[in-house]
Design an enzyme around this catalytic site. Structure first.
Site, short mmCIF file in Angstrom:
data_model
loop_
_atom_site.label_atom_id
_atom_site.label_comp_id
_atom_site.label_asym_id
_atom_site.label_seq_id
_atom_site.Cartn_x
_atom_site.Cartn_y
_atom_site.Cartn_z
N SER A 160 -4.54 -9.81 -0.21
CA SER A 160 -5.94 -9.54 -0.47
C SER A 160 -6.72 -9.42 0.85
O SER A 160 -6.33 -8.63 1.72
CB SER A 160 -6.52 -10.64 -1.37
OG SER A 160 -7.84 -10.35 -1.76
N ASP A 189 -1.22 -6.38 -1.83
CA ASP A 189 -2.48 -5.92 -2.42
C ASP A 189 -3.64 -6.11 -1.44
O ASP A 189 -4.64 -6.78 -1.75
CB ASP A 189 -2.76 -6.65 -3.73
CG ASP A 189 -3.30 -5.70 -4.80
OD1 ASP A 189 -3.15 -4.47 -4.65
OD2 ASP A 189 -3.87 -6.18 -5.80
N HIS A 261 -4.15 -8.55 -9.32
CA HIS A 261 -4.40 -8.96 -7.94
C HIS A 261 -3.99 -10.40 -7.66
O HIS A 261 -3.52 -10.71 -6.56
CB HIS A 261 -5.89 -8.77 -7.64
CG HIS A 261 -6.25 -8.91 -6.21
ND1 HIS A 261 -5.74 -8.09 -5.22
CD2 HIS A 261 -7.06 -9.80 -5.57
CE1 HIS A 261 -6.24 -8.44 -4.04
NE2 HIS A 261 -7.04 -9.47 -4.22
#
Length: 357
Positions: A160, A189, A261
């Protein structure tokens, strides 16, 4: 007796066809030997041990650390892994232990606390650089005498916003001069902001193919559900597709189609973890996230085995037949791969439209 069995079997076949149930694809006889080689998606032979190193301590790390390393004596490559927005490093224990079981030391700093206020991206980046510079002297102090970290094989990784931090660190955007060299980069991600027009600073995405001035091998693992729901946690325009577009060869791009996510996190992460996970579209109630964690961990291992040790076989197998190997479904349409020797001028841009957050 055989006649009485025909009708129920026909009925069962009709139900299966009507429900569009997807049955497992049979593996041909020639594929069995290949499948047996893809052991990166199974727990490795080493026994991972976790430890916390917090300030103050005799080793004096710049930030509190979670270190996951094999119990067995040896010298192991090192991965510096950065957590995502409002996450604790301990929420990644399962996937980090899986990676470590294949013979890796993972150092996961806690760059800031879960509660507000969070540091600016630049402050977070500078903290990450200080942890990286601590490794040559500090990691030896934090490990048992019979365990060594091989900093000649040092990978940079993050999830992230931590993926953004890893890329920004590799791009040399920290205000703290780096004293170590990284040999590989992995983004899980990665997210560079709320939208293309509202990026984190320092800005790294420029909507230009191969714009990243990064010469080391890169692997990017995206999620199919990361850009969905009312407030996407990995919105189009600043997520994995754009990161891959701006990478130079060699770079590979994987997408776990049925996961979101936060599905790489542990299952038992407490109330604050549940809140963080609930904010993002995920795999849904009752669906195991273990295949996602094993897929992410297996790609880490196969990628690093290829570029650290020259063992390309398993990584190439995954690239060529992704869904014969990975526990989670990988987008086969196709898995893009910018191989060494590919000319950036011949690559088409794959940027997505800007998303209004």
């Amino acid at each position: 007796m055989e006649t009485r069995l025909v009708f129920p079997l026909v009925m069962l076949l009709g139900i299966l066809l009507k429900s569009n149930l997807v049955l497992p694809t049979p593996v041909s006889e020639s594929d069995h030997s290949v499948l047996e080689q893809a052991s990166v998606f199974e727990t490795g032979k080493f026994h991972p041990v976790t430890s916390d190193v917090r300030t103050p301590s005799s080793c004096l790390p710049p930030r509190p650390l979670l270190i996951v390393r094999p119990e067995e004596q040896g010298t192991y490559p090192v991965i510096l892994f950065h957590h995502g927005t409002a996450c604790w490093n301990s929420w990644y224990t399962d996937v980090l232990k899986f990676i470590s079981s294949h013979g890796y030391i993972v150092v996961a700093p806690q760059l800031y606390r879960w509660i507000l206020p969070w540091p600016s991206p630049q402050d977070e980046l500078d903290r990450a650089a200080k942890v990286a510079n601590w490794l040559p002297s500090g990691l030896r102090c934090a490990l048992p005498e019979n365990i060594e970290g091989d900093l000649q094989n040092l990978a940079l990784a993050g999830h992230s916003r931590g993926g953004y931090i890893a890329f920004a660190l590799a791009l040399g955007l920290a205000d703290v001069a780096l004293e170590v060299n990284f040999s590989a980069l992995i983004g899980v991600d990665p997210v560079a902001g709320r939208s293309k027009k509202n990026q984190l600073e320092p800005k790294i995405l420029h909507d230009e193919s191969c714009s990243f001035n990064i010469s080391i091998p890169v692997a990017i693992i995206g999620t199919g559900l990361g850009n969905t729901s009312g407030i996407p946690c990995a919105p189009d325009g600043v997520s994995h597709t754009e990161f891959f577009n701006e990478c130079r060869p060699p770079c590979s791009h994987f997408v776990t189609t049925d996961y979101g996510h936060m599905d790489v996190l542990d299952d038992n992460i407490g109330l604050d973890g549940w809140v963080a996970r609930a904010a993002c579209k995920g795999s849904g109630w009752g669906v195991s996230r273990d295949p996602m964690r094993k897929t992410v961990g297996g790609i880490f291992v196969a990628f690093l085995e290829a570029f650290f040790k020259g063992n390309h076989k398993e990584y190439n197998n995954i690239l060529q037949k992704p869904n014969h190997f990975a526990p989670a479904t990988l987008d086969p349409d196709p898995i893009p791969n910018k191989s060494e020797g590919t000319s950036c001028s011949g690559l088409s841009a794959m940027s997505m439209p800007a998303f209004a957050f």
